[in-house]
Scaffold this motif. Structure first.
Motif, PDB file in Angstrom:
ATOM      1  N   VAL A  18       0.872  -1.236   0.027  1.00  0.00           N
ATOM      2  CA  VAL A  18      -0.071   0.121  -0.104  1.00  0.00           C
ATOM      3  C   VAL A  18       0.855   1.398   0.017  1.00  0.00           C
ATOM      4  O   VAL A  18       0.589   2.017  -0.803  1.00  0.00           O
ATOM      5  N   ASP A  19       1.941   1.297   0.739  1.00  0.00           N
ATOM      6  CA  ASP A  19       2.843   2.396   0.769  1.00  0.00           C
ATOM      7  C   ASP A  19       3.778   2.526  -0.354  1.00  0.00           C
ATOM      8  O   ASP A  19       5.033   2.131  -0.348  1.00  0.00           O
ATOM      9  N   ARG A  20       3.142   2.934  -1.450  1.00  0.00           N
ATOM     10  CA  ARG A  20       3.764   2.720  -2.692  1.00  0.00           C
ATOM     11  C   ARG A  20       5.028   3.458  -2.956  1.00  0.00           C
ATOM     12  O   ARG A  20       5.945   3.198  -3.578  1.00  0.00           O
ATOM     13  N   ASP A  21       5.199   4.849  -2.186  1.00  0.00           N
ATOM     14  CA  ASP A  21       6.442   5.516  -2.361  1.00  0.00           C
ATOM     15  C   ASP A  21       7.337   5.215  -1.404  1.00  0.00           C
ATOM     16  O   ASP A  21       8.333   5.992  -1.246  1.00  0.00           O
ATOM     17  N   ARG A  22       7.201   4.206  -0.473  1.00  0.00           N
ATOM     18  CA  ARG A  22       7.805   3.591   0.468  1.00  0.00           C
ATOM     19  C   ARG A  22       8.406   4.546   1.498  1.00  0.00           C
ATOM     20  O   ARG A  22       9.568   4.847   1.859  1.00  0.00           O
ATOM     21  N   SER A  23       7.346   5.636   1.983  1.00  0.00           N
ATOM     22  CA  SER A  23       7.930   6.710   3.010  1.00  0.00           C
ATOM     23  C   SER A  23       7.511   6.270   4.172  1.00  0.00           C
ATOM     24  O   SER A  23       7.802   6.975   5.070  1.00  0.00           O
ATOM     25  N   GLY A  24       7.298   4.842   4.441  1.00  0.00           N
ATOM     26  CA  GLY A  24       6.982   4.252   5.969  1.00  0.00           C
ATOM     27  C   GLY A  24       5.521   4.807   6.371  1.00  0.00           C
ATOM     28  O   GLY A  24       5.366   4.733   7.507  1.00  0.00           O
ATOM     29  N   ALA A  25       4.852   5.461   5.599  1.00  0.00           N
ATOM     30  CA  ALA A  25       3.407   5.947   5.948  1.00  0.00           C
ATOM     31  C   ALA A  25       2.659   5.759   4.803  1.00  0.00           C
ATOM     32  O   ALA A  25       2.976   6.113   3.763  1.00  0.00           O
ATOM     33  N   ILE A  26       1.271   5.741   5.104  1.00  0.00           N
ATOM     34  CA  ILE A  26       0.191   5.605   4.176  1.00  0.00           C
ATOM     35  C   ILE A  26      -0.576   6.822   4.122  1.00  0.00           C
ATOM     36  O   ILE A  26      -1.066   7.135   5.083  1.00  0.00           O
ATOM     37  N   ASP A  27      -0.658   7.467   3.105  1.00  0.00           N
ATOM     38  CA  ASP A  27      -1.345   8.554   3.065  1.00  0.00           C
ATOM     39  C   ASP A  27      -2.588   8.392   2.094  1.00  0.00           C
ATOM     40  O   ASP A  27      -2.897   7.357   2.039  1.00  0.00           O
ATOM     41  N   LYS A  29      -4.054   9.195  -0.449  1.00  0.00           N
ATOM     42  CA  LYS A  29      -3.911   8.741  -1.825  1.00  0.00           C
ATOM     43  C   LYS A  29      -3.716   7.346  -2.140  1.00  0.00           C
ATOM     44  O   LYS A  29      -4.014   6.638  -2.870  1.00  0.00           O
ATOM     45  N   GLU A  30      -2.702   6.801  -1.201  1.00  0.00           N
ATOM     46  CA  GLU A  30      -2.218   5.409  -1.186  1.00  0.00           C
ATOM     47  C   GLU A  30      -3.251   4.589  -0.808  1.00  0.00           C
ATOM     48  O   GLU A  30      -3.513   3.687  -1.348  1.00  0.00           O
ATOM     49  N   LEU A  31      -4.042   5.287   0.340  1.00  0.00           N
ATOM     50  CA  LEU A  31      -5.022   4.129   0.995  1.00  0.00           C
ATOM     51  C   LEU A  31      -6.459   4.261  -0.035  1.00  0.00           C
ATOM     52  O   LEU A  31      -6.651   3.028  -0.307  1.00  0.00           O
TER      53      LEU A  31
HETATM   54 CA    CA Z   1       3.707   6.562   1.673  1.00  0.00          CA
END
Ligand code: CA
Ligand code: CA
Length: 175
Positions: A18-27, A29-31
């Motif tokens: 789900v965390d497509r940009d691998r930022s370590g958090a789901i925003d 847009k990703e959700l």
């Molecule tokens: Ca993210």
């Protein structure tokens, strides 16, 4: 109901998908792109916002891995609930199916009120409520019912409120 929490490895896996940009958090847009109605329509952004608000305990506006387990369980439970009330497996909830669902949740409404719910939450206008709007509908009902019961102290189903108090009720529950 769903069993307990799935194991950590499974969750780590889902989280990283789900965390497509691998930022370590789901925003949001990703959700939104991870959630599906199963009919190629974009998931209701209000429902996405609602879910993030519910599980974002740190107030970052995103979901980190520690918060993700509860979110995952919430979505899975709703999916099961949705499927069990979609009796004809049409992928959406008809007015009759909605009646059954809402009655099962313990509410009693007139036929007219179900018409209103359908008009508000059947966004496709095809006579059925999809997964995202079904969650939205149930959460809105629950939120306003709770707000009402807080004011209905003698539990007779009737409240008397002033104009400003009414506005307060409406504006403090942005759902
Ligand atoms: Ca993210
Ligand atoms: Ca159905």
């Amino acid at each position: 109901m769903a069993g307990g929490m799935p194991d950590r490895t499974f969750l780590v896996n889902v989280f990283s998908q789900v965390d497509r940009d691998r930022s370590g958090a789901i925003d949001a847009k990703e959700l939104q792109s991870a959630l599906s109605n199963g009919n190629w329509t974009a998931f209701n952004p209000d429902t996405v916002r609602l879910m993030i608000g519910m599980f974002d305990r740190k107030g970052t506006g995103t979901i980190n891995f520690d918060e993700f387990g509860s979110l995952w369980k919430y979505v899975t439970d709703w999916q099961q609930c949705f499927r069990s009330f979609d009796r004809d497996h049409s992928g959406n909830i008809s007015k009759e199916e909605l009646k059954t669902a809402i009655t099962t949740f313990g509410y009693r409404f007139s036929d007219q009120f179900y018409e209103i719910l359908m008009r508000r939450f059947d966004r496709s206008g095809k006579g059925g409520i999809y997964f995202d709007d079904f969650i939205q509908c149930c959460v809105v009902l629950h939120t306003f019912t709770q707000a009402f019961s807080q004011l209905d102290q003698d539990r007779d189903g009737v409240i008397t409120i002033g104009y400003e108090q009414f506005l307060h009720l409406v504006f403090s529950h942005r759902v």
